[in-house]
Design a protein around this motif. Structure first.
Motif, PDB file in Angstrom:
ATOM      1  N   GLY A 115       4.261   5.332   3.963  1.00 43.76           N
ATOM      2  CA  GLY A 115       3.427   6.246   4.600  1.00 43.76           C
ATOM      3  C   GLY A 115       2.347   5.659   5.139  1.00 43.76           C
ATOM      4  O   GLY A 115       2.356   4.783   6.224  1.00 43.76           O
ATOM      5  N   GLY A 116       1.194   5.957   4.932  1.00 46.97           N
ATOM      6  CA  GLY A 116      -0.290   5.221   5.581  1.00 46.97           C
ATOM      7  C   GLY A 116      -0.085   3.693   5.462  1.00 46.97           C
ATOM      8  O   GLY A 116      -0.508   3.107   6.459  1.00 46.97           O
ATOM      9  N   GLY A 117       0.540   3.323   4.432  1.00 48.18           N
ATOM     10  CA  GLY A 117       0.677   2.022   4.149  1.00 48.18           C
ATOM     11  C   GLY A 117       1.690   1.222   5.497  1.00 48.18           C
ATOM     12  O   GLY A 117       1.413   0.244   5.959  1.00 48.18           O
ATOM     13  N   ASP A 139      -4.118   8.142  -0.633  1.00 47.23           N
ATOM     14  CA  ASP A 139      -4.371   8.585  -2.154  1.00 47.23           C
ATOM     15  C   ASP A 139      -4.120  10.138  -2.050  1.00 47.23           C
ATOM     16  O   ASP A 139      -4.716  10.959  -1.559  1.00 47.23           O
ATOM     17  CB  ASP A 139      -5.806   8.411  -2.447  1.00 47.23           C
ATOM     18  CG  ASP A 139      -5.986   8.639  -4.070  1.00 47.23           C
ATOM     19  OD1 ASP A 139      -5.087   9.844  -4.578  1.00 47.23           O
ATOM     20  OD2 ASP A 139      -6.785   8.129  -4.636  1.00 47.23           O
ATOM     21  N   LEU A 140      -2.909  10.557  -2.919  1.00 53.77           N
ATOM     22  CA  LEU A 140      -2.658  12.056  -2.830  1.00 53.77           C
ATOM     23  C   LEU A 140      -3.492  12.848  -3.177  1.00 53.77           C
ATOM     24  O   LEU A 140      -3.458  14.258  -2.999  1.00 53.77           O
ATOM     25  CB  LEU A 140      -0.977  12.068  -3.286  1.00 53.77           C
ATOM     26  CG  LEU A 140      -0.053  11.333  -2.449  1.00 53.77           C
ATOM     27  CD1 LEU A 140       1.217  11.285  -3.590  1.00 53.77           C
ATOM     28  CD2 LEU A 140       0.335  12.172  -1.236  1.00 53.77           C
ATOM     29  N   ASN A 141      -4.584  12.314  -4.151  1.00 53.21           N
ATOM     30  CA  ASN A 141      -5.411  13.097  -4.683  1.00 53.21           C
ATOM     31  C   ASN A 141      -6.296  13.654  -3.684  1.00 53.21           C
ATOM     32  O   ASN A 141      -6.876  14.973  -3.734  1.00 53.21           O
ATOM     33  CB  ASN A 141      -6.147  12.599  -6.054  1.00 53.21           C
ATOM     34  CG  ASN A 141      -5.188  12.051  -7.001  1.00 53.21           C
ATOM     35  OD1 ASN A 141      -4.204  13.182  -7.575  1.00 53.21           O
ATOM     36  ND2 ASN A 141      -4.948  10.783  -7.137  1.00 53.21           N
ATOM     37  N   CYS A 165       1.020  -1.364  -0.027  1.00 56.67           N
ATOM     38  CA  CYS A 165       0.138  -0.012  -0.081  1.00 56.67           C
ATOM     39  C   CYS A 165       0.905   1.389  -0.008  1.00 56.67           C
ATOM     40  O   CYS A 165       2.029   1.368   0.775  1.00 56.67           O
ATOM     41  CB  CYS A 165      -0.917  -0.112   1.241  1.00 56.67           C
ATOM     42  SG  CYS A 165      -1.771   1.461   1.754  1.00 56.67           S
ATOM     43  N   SER A 166       0.535   2.231  -0.910  1.00 60.83           N
ATOM     44  CA  SER A 166       1.457   3.432  -0.951  1.00 60.83           C
ATOM     45  C   SER A 166       0.980   4.567  -0.202  1.00 60.83           C
ATOM     46  O   SER A 166       1.089   5.772  -0.436  1.00 60.83           O
ATOM     47  CB  SER A 166       1.695   3.927  -2.675  1.00 60.83           C
ATOM     48  OG  SER A 166       0.345   4.095  -3.053  1.00 60.83           O
ATOM     49  N   GLY A 167       0.109   4.223   0.701  1.00 56.27           N
ATOM     50  CA  GLY A 167      -0.474   5.275   1.838  1.00 56.27           C
ATOM     51  C   GLY A 167      -1.791   5.912   1.274  1.00 56.27           C
ATOM     52  O   GLY A 167      -2.595   5.340   0.632  1.00 56.27           O
TER      53      GLY A 167
HETATM   54  C1  LIG Z   1      -1.384   9.842   7.164  1.00 59.67           C
HETATM   55  C2  LIG Z   1      -0.985   9.224   5.793  1.00 59.67           C
HETATM   56  C3  LIG Z   1      -0.028   9.789   5.000  1.00 59.67           C
HETATM   57  C4  LIG Z   1       0.394   9.413   3.814  1.00 59.67           C
HETATM   58  O1  LIG Z   1       0.172   8.297   3.415  1.00 59.67           O
HETATM   59  S1  LIG Z   1       0.973  10.493   2.529  1.00 59.67           S
HETATM   60  C5  LIG Z   1       1.110   9.442   1.013  1.00 59.67           C
HETATM   61  C6  LIG Z   1       2.431   8.854   0.921  1.00 59.67           C
HETATM   62  N1  LIG Z   1       2.699   7.972  -0.268  1.00 59.67           N
HETATM   63  C7  LIG Z   1       3.593   8.398  -1.096  1.00 59.67           C
HETATM   64  O2  LIG Z   1       3.989   9.770  -1.205  1.00 59.67           O
HETATM   65  C8  LIG Z   1       3.535   7.683  -2.214  1.00 59.67           C
HETATM   66  C9  LIG Z   1       3.996   8.380  -3.617  1.00 59.67           C
HETATM   67  N2  LIG Z   1       4.125   7.533  -4.574  1.00 59.67           N
HETATM   68  C10 LIG Z   1       5.451   7.061  -5.065  1.00 59.67           C
HETATM   69  O3  LIG Z   1       6.445   7.500  -4.174  1.00 59.67           O
HETATM   70  C11 LIG Z   1       5.452   6.148  -6.019  1.00 59.67           C
HETATM   71  O4  LIG Z   1       4.360   6.373  -7.002  1.00 59.67           O
HETATM   72  C12 LIG Z   1       5.703   4.769  -5.644  1.00 59.67           C
HETATM   73  C13 LIG Z   1       4.571   4.091  -4.900  1.00 59.67           C
HETATM   74  C14 LIG Z   1       7.273   4.485  -5.060  1.00 59.67           C
HETATM   75  C15 LIG Z   1       5.650   3.781  -7.007  1.00 59.67           C
HETATM   76  O5  LIG Z   1       6.440   4.222  -7.833  1.00 59.67           O
HETATM   77  P1  LIG Z   1       6.570   3.843  -9.525  1.00 59.67           P
HETATM   78  O6  LIG Z   1       6.841   2.177  -9.324  1.00 59.67           O
HETATM   79  O7  LIG Z   1       7.481   4.466 -10.165  1.00 59.67           O
HETATM   80  O8  LIG Z   1       5.131   3.963 -10.196  1.00 59.67           O
HETATM   81  P2  LIG Z   1       4.355   5.336 -10.387  1.00 59.67           P
HETATM   82  O9  LIG Z   1       5.080   6.301  -9.447  1.00 59.67           O
HETATM   83  O10 LIG Z   1       4.349   5.507 -11.646  1.00 59.67           O
HETATM   84  O11 LIG Z   1       3.070   4.855  -9.764  1.00 59.67           O
HETATM   85  C16 LIG Z   1       1.929   4.223 -10.401  1.00 59.67           C
HETATM   86  C17 LIG Z   1       0.793   4.903 -10.366  1.00 59.67           C
HETATM   87  O12 LIG Z   1       0.275   5.101  -8.962  1.00 59.67           O
HETATM   88  C18 LIG Z   1       0.021   6.233  -8.704  1.00 59.67           C
HETATM   89  N3  LIG Z   1       0.350   6.753  -7.276  1.00 59.67           N
HETATM   90  C19 LIG Z   1       1.067   5.840  -6.739  1.00 59.67           C
HETATM   91  N4  LIG Z   1       1.186   6.247  -5.217  1.00 59.67           N
HETATM   92  C20 LIG Z   1       0.140   6.942  -4.970  1.00 59.67           C
HETATM   93  C21 LIG Z   1      -0.605   7.594  -4.093  1.00 59.67           C
HETATM   94  N5  LIG Z   1      -0.230   7.600  -2.598  1.00 59.67           N
HETATM   95  N6  LIG Z   1      -1.661   8.456  -4.288  1.00 59.67           N
HETATM   96  C22 LIG Z   1      -2.229   8.506  -5.474  1.00 59.67           C
HETATM   97  N7  LIG Z   1      -1.473   7.878  -6.473  1.00 59.67           N
HETATM   98  C23 LIG Z   1      -0.428   7.180  -6.321  1.00 59.67           C
HETATM   99  C24 LIG Z   1       0.891   7.198  -9.286  1.00 59.67           C
HETATM  100  O13 LIG Z   1       0.457   8.675  -9.409  1.00 59.67           O
HETATM  101  C25 LIG Z   1       0.922   6.457 -10.666  1.00 59.67           C
HETATM  102  O14 LIG Z   1      -0.224   6.915 -11.284  1.00 59.67           O
HETATM  103  P3  LIG Z   1      -0.391   7.362 -12.895  1.00 59.67           P
HETATM  104  O15 LIG Z   1       0.267   6.185 -13.498  1.00 59.67           O
HETATM  105  O16 LIG Z   1       0.705   8.504 -13.035  1.00 59.67           O
HETATM  106  O17 LIG Z   1      -1.871   7.783 -13.201  1.00 59.67           O
END
Ligand SMILES: CCCC(=O)SCCNC(=O)CCNC(=O)[C@H](O)C(C)(C)COP(=O)(O)OP(=O)(O)OC[C@H]1O[C@@H](n2cnc3c(N)ncnc32)[C@H](O)[C@@H]1OP(=O)(O)O
Length: 305
Positions: free
Chosen positions: A159-161, A115-117, A111-113
């Motif tokens: 993150g949340g994951g 949804d940033l949207n 789980c990547s936490g």
């Molecule tokens: C209290 C709760 C705090 C939180 O959880 S804050 C959120 C923490 N999580 C993040 O910041 C994760 C951000 N995502 C990433 O770092 C990367 O996408 C990740 C997970 C390492 C995967 O990288 P890659 O394998 O290169 O794949 P990618 O970036 O092309 O991702 C594939 C599609 O998934 C989407 N995605 C991944 N994590 C997401 C998220 N948390 N919210 C919304 N969309 C997310 C990403 O935007 C991409 O979508 P699209 O293909 O561009 O439409």
């Protein structure tokens, strides 16, 4: 007969005791209307950010599998998935045959936490805190389920994951997987209860390092600091889910009331002051003393060589 009557008495007492335990723990929740938390209001807000789902599969064996399912976003939590998770936890609370639970992500990643949207749209502090209270309530209830739970981590738990993994009793990691509290990089700290639980799992020094450094925790480091219980090695030994089921089955073998009682006494020991935990343990003991499994073991004169 006498034993049965005594057991009935203890059972009645125990139900009361367990209800009291949950009442003391706000029925398994942390926040209620007393804290200005209006569950329906935040549910409605969260439902406005749909996408993905949380699937629950219960098996006759007493094991259940909960799957975080939003592969196109690396299983990030949309608002509707947060509501889904709360509903699945309610279902599990009412599952009388439940003994074990595996929490996994779909398509080979955990789980990547959040949804940033959705996060962007809920970015004012009031909404952020309401979402936080909703998730803390749900994850606290998940951790307090009367069954033994395991997070099966494949790919990434970010993150949340990462916080979600700490709401399970154990973490099993697949080779190459990573748990990372990336919050600092997002200008955040954990808000779903992940910091409080992490401190209890790995100690405050390690928790400070993991959060302060947003450290990528691989299986080796996770084993070393006690975050993970085991690395699921072995090509050809089944899928990671099958291996996790095998691992868990060692601890869930036996009748549901006994396994549930095991979880309850450990849970009260973990959460309550000693004198209260002792009382709860006595009451839970009363639910199994003279019960079918106990009577059967006595009749078979079982030895433990
Ligand atoms: C209290 C709760 C705090 C939180 O959880 S804050 C959120 C923490 N999580 C993040 O910041 C994760 C951000 N995502 C990433 O770092 C990367 O996408 C990740 C997970 C390492 C995967 O990288 P890659 O394998 O290169 O794949 P990618 O970036 O092309 O991702 C594939 C599609 O998934 C989407 N995605 C991944 N994590 C997401 C998220 N948390 N919210 C919304 N969309 C997310 C990403 O935007 C991409 O979508 P699209 O293909 O561009 O439409």
């Amino acid at each position: 007969m006498v034993l049965c009557a005594v057991r009935q008495h203890l059972l009645r007492g125990s139900r009361g005791a367990w209800a009291r335990f949950l009442q003391r723990q706000s029925r398994g929740c942390v926040y209620s209307s007393v804290h200005g938390f209006q569950q329906e209001e935040i549910r409605e807000k969260l439902q406005a950010f749909p996408g993905g789902s949380i699937e629950l599969l219960t098996q006759e064996s007493g094991l259940a599998v909960l799957t975080i399912n939003y592969p196109s976003r690396m299983n990030a939590f949309s608002g509707s998935m947060m509501v889904d998770l709360e509903e699945r936890v309610s279902q599990l609370e009412g599952w009388t045959d439940g003994k074990g639970l595996i929490v996994q992500g779909a398509s080979g990643t955990f789980c990547s936490g959040s949804d940033l949207n959705a996060v962007r749209a809920l970015s004012n502090p009031q909404d952020g805190m309401k979402m936080c209270m909703f998730m803390q309530n749900t994850l606290t209830r998940l951790l307090r389920l009367p069954m033994i739970s395991v997070a099966l981590v494949e790919g990434r738990a970010l993150g949340g994951g990462a916080e979600l993994t700490t709401a399970c009793d154990f973490r099993l990691m697949a080779p190459g997987s990573v748990i990372q509290f990336v919050h600092k990089h997002m200008g955040l700290v954990p808000g779903w209860g992940g910091a409080a639980r992490l401190v209890r799992i790995v100690g405050s020094q390690n928790a400070l390092k993991l959060l302060g450094g947003a450290v990528k925790v691989d299986p080796e480091l996770a084993l070393q600091i006690g975050l993970a219980e085991e690395v699921l090695q072995g090509e050809g030994a089944g899928t990671p889910l099958q291996r996790a089921e095998n691992w868990l089955s060692v601890y869930t073998k036996g009748p549901a009331p006994v396994i549930q009682a095991v979880k309850k006494v450990v849970l009260s020991g973990r959460e309550l002051p000693l004198s209260e935990a002792l009382k709860t343990e006595k009451d839970v003991f009363g639910t199994v003393w003279g019960g079918p499994a106990n009577m059967q073991a006595l009749a078979s004169k079982s030895k433990h060589r």
